[in-house]
Design a protein around this motif. Structure first.
Motif, PDB file in Angstrom:
ATOM      1  N   VAL A 151      -2.350  -9.253  -0.398  1.00  0.00           N
ATOM      2  CA  VAL A 151      -2.142 -10.006   0.847  1.00  0.00           C
ATOM      3  C   VAL A 151      -3.343 -10.926   1.084  1.00  0.00           C
ATOM      4  O   VAL A 151      -4.296 -10.551   1.758  1.00  0.00           O
ATOM      5  CB  VAL A 151      -1.916  -9.053   2.053  1.00  0.00           C
ATOM      6  CG1 VAL A 151      -1.625  -9.845   3.326  1.00  0.00           C
ATOM      7  CG2 VAL A 151      -0.765  -8.094   1.775  1.00  0.00           C
ATOM      8  N   ASN A 163       1.368  -2.795  15.009  1.00  0.00           N
ATOM      9  CA  ASN A 163       2.409  -3.811  15.136  1.00  0.00           C
ATOM     10  C   ASN A 163       3.784  -3.180  15.317  1.00  0.00           C
ATOM     11  O   ASN A 163       4.092  -2.178  14.672  1.00  0.00           O
ATOM     12  CB  ASN A 163       2.417  -4.699  13.889  1.00  0.00           C
ATOM     13  CG  ASN A 163       1.134  -5.499  13.754  1.00  0.00           C
ATOM     14  OD1 ASN A 163       0.535  -5.875  14.755  1.00  0.00           O
ATOM     15  ND2 ASN A 163       0.696  -5.736  12.537  1.00  0.00           N
ATOM     16  N   LEU A 168      -6.963  -7.460   3.488  1.00  0.00           N
ATOM     17  CA  LEU A 168      -6.190  -6.212   3.518  1.00  0.00           C
ATOM     18  C   LEU A 168      -6.061  -5.555   2.140  1.00  0.00           C
ATOM     19  O   LEU A 168      -6.609  -4.512   1.895  1.00  0.00           O
ATOM     20  CB  LEU A 168      -4.823  -6.432   4.143  1.00  0.00           C
ATOM     21  CG  LEU A 168      -4.129  -5.127   4.514  1.00  0.00           C
ATOM     22  CD1 LEU A 168      -5.019  -4.317   5.440  1.00  0.00           C
ATOM     23  CD2 LEU A 168      -2.798  -5.365   5.178  1.00  0.00           C
ATOM     24  N   ALA A 217      -6.669   1.058   7.665  1.00  0.00           N
ATOM     25  CA  ALA A 217      -6.511   2.203   6.767  1.00  0.00           C
ATOM     26  C   ALA A 217      -5.035   2.407   6.433  1.00  0.00           C
ATOM     27  O   ALA A 217      -4.179   2.347   7.323  1.00  0.00           O
ATOM     28  CB  ALA A 217      -7.059   3.479   7.421  1.00  0.00           C
ATOM     29  N   ALA A 218      -4.758   2.653   5.166  1.00  0.00           N
ATOM     30  CA  ALA A 218      -3.377   2.904   4.729  1.00  0.00           C
ATOM     31  C   ALA A 218      -3.029   4.365   5.019  1.00  0.00           C
ATOM     32  O   ALA A 218      -2.839   5.178   4.112  1.00  0.00           O
ATOM     33  CB  ALA A 218      -3.235   2.596   3.242  1.00  0.00           C
ATOM     34  N   TRP A 219      -3.010   4.675   6.299  1.00  0.00           N
ATOM     35  CA  TRP A 219      -2.655   6.014   6.761  1.00  0.00           C
ATOM     36  C   TRP A 219      -1.358   5.948   7.551  1.00  0.00           C
ATOM     37  O   TRP A 219      -1.067   4.943   8.206  1.00  0.00           O
ATOM     38  CB  TRP A 219      -3.737   6.552   7.715  1.00  0.00           C
ATOM     39  CG  TRP A 219      -5.003   7.002   7.061  1.00  0.00           C
ATOM     40  CD1 TRP A 219      -5.172   7.401   5.765  1.00  0.00           C
ATOM     41  CD2 TRP A 219      -6.284   7.100   7.693  1.00  0.00           C
ATOM     42  NE1 TRP A 219      -6.495   7.740   5.558  1.00  0.00           N
ATOM     43  CE2 TRP A 219      -7.190   7.576   6.712  1.00  0.00           C
ATOM     44  CE3 TRP A 219      -6.760   6.854   8.984  1.00  0.00           C
ATOM     45  CZ2 TRP A 219      -8.542   7.789   6.994  1.00  0.00           C
ATOM     46  CZ3 TRP A 219      -8.106   7.061   9.266  1.00  0.00           C
ATOM     47  CH2 TRP A 219      -8.978   7.535   8.275  1.00  0.00           C
ATOM     48  N   GLN A 241       0.794  -1.227   0.000  1.00  0.00           N
ATOM     49  CA  GLN A 241       0.000   0.000   0.000  1.00  0.00           C
ATOM     50  C   GLN A 241       0.829   1.280   0.000  1.00  0.00           C
ATOM     51  O   GLN A 241       0.292   2.379  -0.076  1.00  0.00           O
ATOM     52  CB  GLN A 241      -0.895   0.009   1.230  1.00  0.00           C
ATOM     53  CG  GLN A 241      -1.680  -1.265   1.365  1.00  0.00           C
ATOM     54  CD  GLN A 241      -2.992  -1.011   2.021  1.00  0.00           C
ATOM     55  OE1 GLN A 241      -3.836  -0.321   1.471  1.00  0.00           O
ATOM     56  NE2 GLN A 241      -3.145  -1.510   3.216  1.00  0.00           N
ATOM     57  N   ARG A 245       6.353   4.115  17.119  1.00  0.00           N
ATOM     58  CA  ARG A 245       5.467   2.950  17.219  1.00  0.00           C
ATOM     59  C   ARG A 245       5.092   2.721  18.693  1.00  0.00           C
ATOM     60  O   ARG A 245       3.938   2.547  19.035  1.00  0.00           O
ATOM     61  CB  ARG A 245       6.258   1.765  16.677  1.00  0.00           C
ATOM     62  CG  ARG A 245       5.642   0.837  15.684  1.00  0.00           C
ATOM     63  CD  ARG A 245       5.007   1.402  14.489  1.00  0.00           C
ATOM     64  NE  ARG A 245       4.098   0.410  13.916  1.00  0.00           N
ATOM     65  CZ  ARG A 245       3.152   0.708  13.055  1.00  0.00           C
ATOM     66  NH1 ARG A 245       2.951   1.932  12.636  1.00  0.00           N
ATOM     67  NH2 ARG A 245       2.367  -0.230  12.597  1.00  0.00           N
ATOM     68  N   ASP A 247       6.325  -4.988  14.554  1.00  0.00           N
ATOM     69  CA  ASP A 247       6.840  -5.610  13.327  1.00  0.00           C
ATOM     70  C   ASP A 247       8.180  -6.338  13.449  1.00  0.00           C
ATOM     71  O   ASP A 247       8.361  -7.373  12.833  1.00  0.00           O
ATOM     72  CB  ASP A 247       6.879  -4.623  12.154  1.00  0.00           C
ATOM     73  CG  ASP A 247       5.511  -4.506  11.473  1.00  0.00           C
ATOM     74  OD1 ASP A 247       4.706  -5.445  11.624  1.00  0.00           O
ATOM     75  OD2 ASP A 247       5.235  -3.486  10.842  1.00  0.00           O
ATOM     76  N   ILE A 291       3.370 -13.813   8.465  1.00  0.00           N
ATOM     77  CA  ILE A 291       4.451 -14.334   7.622  1.00  0.00           C
ATOM     78  C   ILE A 291       4.458 -13.400   6.410  1.00  0.00           C
ATOM     79  O   ILE A 291       3.384 -13.137   5.840  1.00  0.00           O
ATOM     80  CB  ILE A 291       4.159 -15.771   7.152  1.00  0.00           C
ATOM     81  CG1 ILE A 291       3.782 -16.659   8.350  1.00  0.00           C
ATOM     82  CG2 ILE A 291       5.343 -16.338   6.384  1.00  0.00           C
ATOM     83  CD1 ILE A 291       3.046 -17.939   7.949  1.00  0.00           C
ATOM     84  N   LEU A 292       5.626 -12.902   6.046  1.00  0.00           N
ATOM     85  CA  LEU A 292       5.663 -11.934   4.939  1.00  0.00           C
ATOM     86  C   LEU A 292       4.907 -12.471   3.718  1.00  0.00           C
ATOM     87  O   LEU A 292       5.151 -13.580   3.260  1.00  0.00           O
ATOM     88  CB  LEU A 292       7.117 -11.652   4.522  1.00  0.00           C
ATOM     89  CG  LEU A 292       7.245 -10.727   3.290  1.00  0.00           C
ATOM     90  CD1 LEU A 292       6.828  -9.299   3.622  1.00  0.00           C
ATOM     91  CD2 LEU A 292       8.671 -10.739   2.732  1.00  0.00           C
ATOM     92  N   SER A 293       3.996 -11.637   3.209  1.00  0.00           N
ATOM     93  CA  SER A 293       3.356 -11.906   1.924  1.00  0.00           C
ATOM     94  C   SER A 293       4.188 -11.131   0.917  1.00  0.00           C
ATOM     95  O   SER A 293       4.224  -9.898   0.963  1.00  0.00           O
ATOM     96  CB  SER A 293       1.948 -11.314   1.979  1.00  0.00           C
ATOM     97  OG  SER A 293       0.987 -12.222   1.685  1.00  0.00           O
ATOM     98  N   ALA A 327      -1.230 -12.757   8.321  1.00  0.00           N
ATOM     99  CA  ALA A 327      -0.823 -12.758   6.906  1.00  0.00           C
ATOM    100  C   ALA A 327       0.053 -13.968   6.622  1.00  0.00           C
ATOM    101  O   ALA A 327       0.863 -14.370   7.449  1.00  0.00           O
ATOM    102  CB  ALA A 327      -0.067 -11.483   6.575  1.00  0.00           C
TER     103      ALA A 327
HETATM  104  N1  SAM Z   1      -1.096   1.803   8.165  1.00  0.00           N
HETATM  105  C1  SAM Z   1      -1.296   1.158   9.399  1.00  0.00           C
HETATM  106  C2  SAM Z   1      -0.026   0.723  10.067  1.00  0.00           C
HETATM  107  O1  SAM Z   1       0.968   0.573   9.406  1.00  0.00           O
HETATM  108  O2  SAM Z   1      -0.045   0.531  11.270  1.00  0.00           O
HETATM  109  C3  SAM Z   1      -2.242  -0.020   9.327  1.00  0.00           C
HETATM  110  C4  SAM Z   1      -2.183  -0.984   8.193  1.00  0.00           C
HETATM  111  S1  SAM Z   1      -0.723  -1.981   8.070  1.00  0.00           S
HETATM  112  C5  SAM Z   1      -0.948  -2.616   6.499  1.00  0.00           C
HETATM  113  C6  SAM Z   1      -0.948  -3.244   9.261  1.00  0.00           C
HETATM  114  C7  SAM Z   1       0.095  -4.351   9.370  1.00  0.00           C
HETATM  115  O3  SAM Z   1      -0.053  -5.269   8.307  1.00  0.00           O
HETATM  116  C8  SAM Z   1       1.562  -3.986   9.323  1.00  0.00           C
HETATM  117  O4  SAM Z   1       2.039  -3.489  10.532  1.00  0.00           O
HETATM  118  C9  SAM Z   1       2.207  -5.331   9.001  1.00  0.00           C
HETATM  119  O5  SAM Z   1       2.500  -6.032  10.192  1.00  0.00           O
HETATM  120  C10 SAM Z   1       1.113  -6.058   8.226  1.00  0.00           C
HETATM  121  N2  SAM Z   1       1.486  -6.206   6.813  1.00  0.00           N
HETATM  122  C11 SAM Z   1       1.395  -5.279   5.852  1.00  0.00           C
HETATM  123  N3  SAM Z   1       1.846  -5.763   4.681  1.00  0.00           N
HETATM  124  C12 SAM Z   1       2.240  -7.032   4.908  1.00  0.00           C
HETATM  125  C13 SAM Z   1       2.831  -8.051   4.098  1.00  0.00           C
HETATM  126  N4  SAM Z   1       3.095  -7.837   2.827  1.00  0.00           N
HETATM  127  N5  SAM Z   1       3.104  -9.239   4.654  1.00  0.00           N
HETATM  128  C14 SAM Z   1       2.846  -9.452   5.967  1.00  0.00           C
HETATM  129  N6  SAM Z   1       2.314  -8.529   6.783  1.00  0.00           N
HETATM  130  C15 SAM Z   1       2.020  -7.331   6.275  1.00  0.00           C
END
Ligand code: SAM
Ligand code: SF4
Length: 339
Positions: A300, A156, A296, A102-104, A64, A176, A158, A226-228, A266
């Motif tokens: 993902v 997260n 999401l 939200a992608a904010w 995103q 964070r 992360d 798990i990383l997507s 994920a």
């Molecule tokens: N924008 C907000 C934030 O970053 O806190 C909320 C949305 S964000 C997409 C939420 C969580 O999704 C991230 O902290 C990450 O842990 C997880 N996430 C996002 N993309 C991912 C991916 N490609 N693979 C695994 N987890 C992912």
């Protein structure tokens, strides 16, 4: 020992747990799980991306982020009516929690936030737990979400602090943690975990678990993503994480944070039913499910309601109802801050 809640785990102790022979580790985690949770229950959530794409942050894993060409079409903030429609179908499928993502970068005090508060009120009124993940927020904003009936806030950490700063440059680990502190100044429950497969070391993973274990009380919910791998992001070519490492992480999180829900989030779609069953045995008691194969963003994916219903049936697991642990707004004593 299955009933001690600790906030002072050393890295060496975490390593000793994580590196136990695998079946011994799973057995110990399953024992802790059974002491603190009903092992026949699975908490099931539905994630709704209420605002997709065009995020100003540069998180290297994320579909995103506006920094990468990932093919995710940006969408405006969803209408409340549409959120309610999706939540109704989720409720009919047995889901107990709806997560609004939200992608904010951060929450701003504007009409868009007012609309999110309206979504929270509407979905809470349907008798569902609502979680929001909206980026950074201050104490006042956390309080407003609480007043709207929000059940949980997700943010997260992360990874470890050191590794985090190599994969995201537009905010710091301290940012964070500050948001998590703001959540802990309310009675909202906290959802915080991380991702494996970013290229981090096992020590980074354990430092992340250590950070989470220092939160007082522990986050009520701990997602293990798990990383997507998303085409167009710097992490598109990362190596796959062996399933054994996923199981080790889940079991370690379960032993260290006995009362928390550990969420296999994920990347679950990549695990077959047997691997998922081992993760559940090792203490994962929460999943995301979806009406289509997507969660999401289209990049993902998550398994579908039908597939998950079948899996839970095979394993003899039932879906947990909402508010099993009461509503955070009913809590008599406000939660304390980060330790
Ligand atoms: N924008 C907000 C934030 O970053 O806190 C909320 C949305 S964000 C997409 C939420 C969580 O999704 C991230 O902290 C990450 O842990 C997880 N996430 C996002 N993309 C991912 C991916 N490609 N693979 C695994 N987890 C992912
Ligand atoms: Fe934006 Fe969140 Fe994705 Fe980072 S993880 S780019 S903050 S949506």
């Amino acid at each position: 020992m299955t009933d001690t809640i600790r906030h002072d785990w050393t890295l060496e102790e975490l390593r000793a747990v994580h590196d136990l022979p695998l079946l011994e580790l799973v057995f110990r985690a399953a024992t802790v799980h059974r002491a603190h949770h009903d092992p026949s229950e699975m908490q099931v959530s539905k994630l709704i991306s209420i605002k997709t794409g065009a995020c100003p942050e540069d998180c290297s894993y994320c579909a995103q982020s506006s920094r990468y060409s990932t093919g995710v079409a940006p969408e405006r903030l969803m209408e409340t009516g549409r959120v309610v429609e999706i939540a109704e179908r989720a409720k009919a499928a047995g889901v107990s929690r709806v997560c609004l993502g939200a992608a904010w970068r951060e929450v701003k005090d504007n009409a868009q936030f007012d609309r999110v508060l309206e979504m929270v009120r509407s979905v809470t009124d349907m008798g569902l737990e609502v979680c929001c993940t909206l980026g950074m927020l201050d104490e006042h904003q956390a309080k407003r979400l609480e007043e709207a009936g929000l059940y949980a806030y997700n943010h997260n950490v992360d990874s470890s602090a050191e590794f985090y700063e190599t994969i995201i440059t537009t905010r710091t680990y301290a940012d964070r943690l500050r948001t998590l502190e703001n959540v802990r100044k309310t009675n909202l429950t906290m959802c915080s975990g991380g991702i494996i497969g970013l290229g981090e070391s096992v020590d980074d993973r354990l430092k992340m678990v250590q950070t989470l274990s220092q939160v007082r009380p522990h986050p009520e919910s701990v997602p293990i993503n798990i990383l997507s791998k998303v085409e167009g992001t710097p992490m598109a070519g990362n190596e796959d994480v062996p399933v054994w490492e996923v199981i080790r992480m889940i079991a370690t999180a379960r032993i260290v944070m006995p009362k928390s829900d550990v969420r296999l989030t994920a990347g679950r779609v990549k695990l077959d039913a047997t691997a998922q069953a081992l993760c559940f045995l090792a203490g994962a008691n929460s999943i995301f499910s979806s009406e289509t194969e997507f969660m999401l963003t289209k990049a993902v994916p998550s398994p579908s309601y039908d597939k998950d219903r079948e899996l839970l049936e095979i394993l003899g697991l039932k879906m947990r109802g909402p508010f099993k642990n009461g509503r955070p707004q009913d809590a008599a004593v406000p939660a304390t801050a980060l330790g």
